[in-house]
Design a protein around this motif. Sequence first.
Motif, short mmCIF file in Angstrom:
data_model
loop_
_atom_site.label_atom_id
_atom_site.label_comp_id
_atom_site.label_asym_id
_atom_site.label_seq_id
_atom_site.Cartn_x
_atom_site.Cartn_y
_atom_site.Cartn_z
N ALA A 19 -5.90 15.57 -0.41
CA ALA A 19 -7.09 15.67 0.43
C ALA A 19 -7.00 14.66 1.57
CB ALA A 19 -8.34 15.43 -0.40
N PRO A 20 -7.56 14.98 2.74
CA PRO A 20 -7.41 14.10 3.90
C PRO A 20 -8.00 12.71 3.73
CG PRO A 20 -8.98 15.87 4.34
CD PRO A 20 -8.29 16.22 3.07
N GLY A 21 -9.02 12.58 2.88
CA GLY A 21 -9.65 11.27 2.72
C GLY A 21 -8.93 10.35 1.75
N ASP A 22 -7.96 10.86 1.00
CA ASP A 22 -7.30 10.03 -0.01
C ASP A 22 -6.59 8.80 0.58
OD1 ASP A 22 -8.29 11.85 -1.78
OD2 ASP A 22 -6.34 12.56 -2.51
N PRO A 23 -5.82 8.94 1.66
CA PRO A 23 -5.19 7.74 2.22
C PRO A 23 -6.19 6.71 2.74
CG PRO A 23 -4.09 9.71 3.00
CD PRO A 23 -5.35 10.17 2.33
N ILE A 24 -7.34 7.19 3.23
CA ILE A 24 -8.37 6.26 3.69
C ILE A 24 -8.91 5.44 2.52
CG2 ILE A 24 -10.67 6.09 4.73
CD1 ILE A 24 -8.50 6.86 6.72
N LEU A 25 -9.19 6.12 1.42
CA LEU A 25 -9.69 5.43 0.23
C LEU A 25 -8.67 4.43 -0.27
CD1 LEU A 25 -12.09 5.41 -1.77
CD2 LEU A 25 -10.85 7.11 -3.12
N PHE A 26 -7.40 4.81 -0.30
CA PHE A 26 -6.34 3.92 -0.78
C PHE A 26 -6.15 2.74 0.18
CE2 PHE A 26 -1.82 2.80 -1.49
CZ PHE A 26 -1.90 2.46 -2.84
N ALA A 27 -6.21 3.00 1.47
CA ALA A 27 -6.07 1.92 2.46
C ALA A 27 -7.17 0.89 2.30
CB ALA A 27 -6.07 2.51 3.86
N ALA A 28 -8.40 1.36 2.10
CA ALA A 28 -9.52 0.43 1.92
C ALA A 28 -9.30 -0.44 0.68
CB ALA A 28 -10.82 1.21 1.80
N SER A 29 -8.77 0.15 -0.39
CA SER A 29 -8.52 -0.64 -1.60
C SER A 29 -7.44 -1.69 -1.35
CB SER A 29 -8.12 0.29 -2.76
OG SER A 29 -6.83 0.82 -2.58
N LEU A 30 -6.40 -1.35 -0.58
CA LEU A 30 -5.36 -2.34 -0.26
C LEU A 30 -5.90 -3.48 0.58
CD1 LEU A 30 -2.35 0.00 0.66
CD2 LEU A 30 -2.58 -1.40 -1.40
N LEU A 31 -6.86 -3.17 1.44
CA LEU A 31 -7.44 -4.20 2.31
C LEU A 31 -8.58 -4.96 1.63
CD1 LEU A 31 -7.56 -2.09 5.59
CD2 LEU A 31 -6.04 -4.02 5.13
N GLY A 32 -9.01 -4.48 0.47
CA GLY A 32 -10.10 -5.14 -0.25
C GLY A 32 -11.44 -4.98 0.42
N VAL A 33 -11.65 -3.82 1.06
CA VAL A 33 -12.92 -3.57 1.72
C VAL A 33 -13.52 -2.29 1.17
CG1 VAL A 33 -12.17 -4.75 3.82
CG2 VAL A 33 -11.88 -2.27 3.62
#
Length: 308
Positions: free
Chosen positions: A229-243
């Motif tokens: 799904a298109p939002g999956d990388p956004i969710l994962f990126a936020a977790s890597l950034l801790g936001v």
Amino acid sequence: MMTLVCLGFGYSAQHYVALYGKRFDHIVGTTRSEDNAAKLRSRRFGGNAVEMLVFDGAGTCDSSALAAAIAGATALLVSIAPDRDTDPVLAHLRDAVAAAAPRLKSIVYLSTIAVYGNHEGRWIDETTPLTPALTRAASRIDAECAWEALGEAHGVPVAVVRSAGIYGPGANALEAVKAGRARRIIKPGQVFNRIHVADLAQIIDKAVDMALTRRAGGVFNAADDEPTAPGDPILFAASLLGVAPPAEIAFEEAKQTMTPFAVSFYGESKRVRNDRVKSVLGASLRYPTYREGLRALANEPSADSGQN
């Protein structure tokens, strides 16, 4: 002497040269303006200098220098998209490419998986019929066919590389989240493939090598192993950034503020197989999913296309 000519020296070509340019003795690139050419001349890509020439796609170019560069080319990397249903390279430089055939050993044409059209989330591969929903994708098919025909007429192997959504240094979900412009758009059943620009560069190089050593070309999907799904990388990126990730937005709401191009992008859903880049080209993806790619980018925030 091995010479590479990049007709369109943009993001993908720059990364290819940075990672694999050492195989060539001389590298030439084109860009649309003299100002940009001057900037690129001052850079190094993986330690490689690039002779920059101007070609704006409308006939304005360093004509004699560009014709001479193509005449001396061992390999062409073509990444200039069709413009108003016309391939600008073939429109203005076809004769120069044809004349280079005795020396020219490889043509790699960068296309897009948009040529397949919408398949409602089903798996597809290079044998799937092309049913583009968009005019620009239909123009890509015409360009693919024209390059293949040119290669066949003059005995030059042509590899058509159909790329999924390209991400990498400076252009990825991490940057979108940090800049506050990331959106988690939800459209049930929607899936996309992606490709890290370093893996795309590897696929290009494998295609060049196949032409040089086996005198062969073909069509190849440059896509990762896991359409999501298109939002999956956004969710994962936020977790890597801790936001906190951006809130979910339904597609029907989001499209009210989208450009027509963006809306059309969400009109297609497919799962793209990449078996041929592995079995035929021998590529081994360094970033088989967005997770490996984003983790690497998070650990190398200053990475770029090779300037030093």
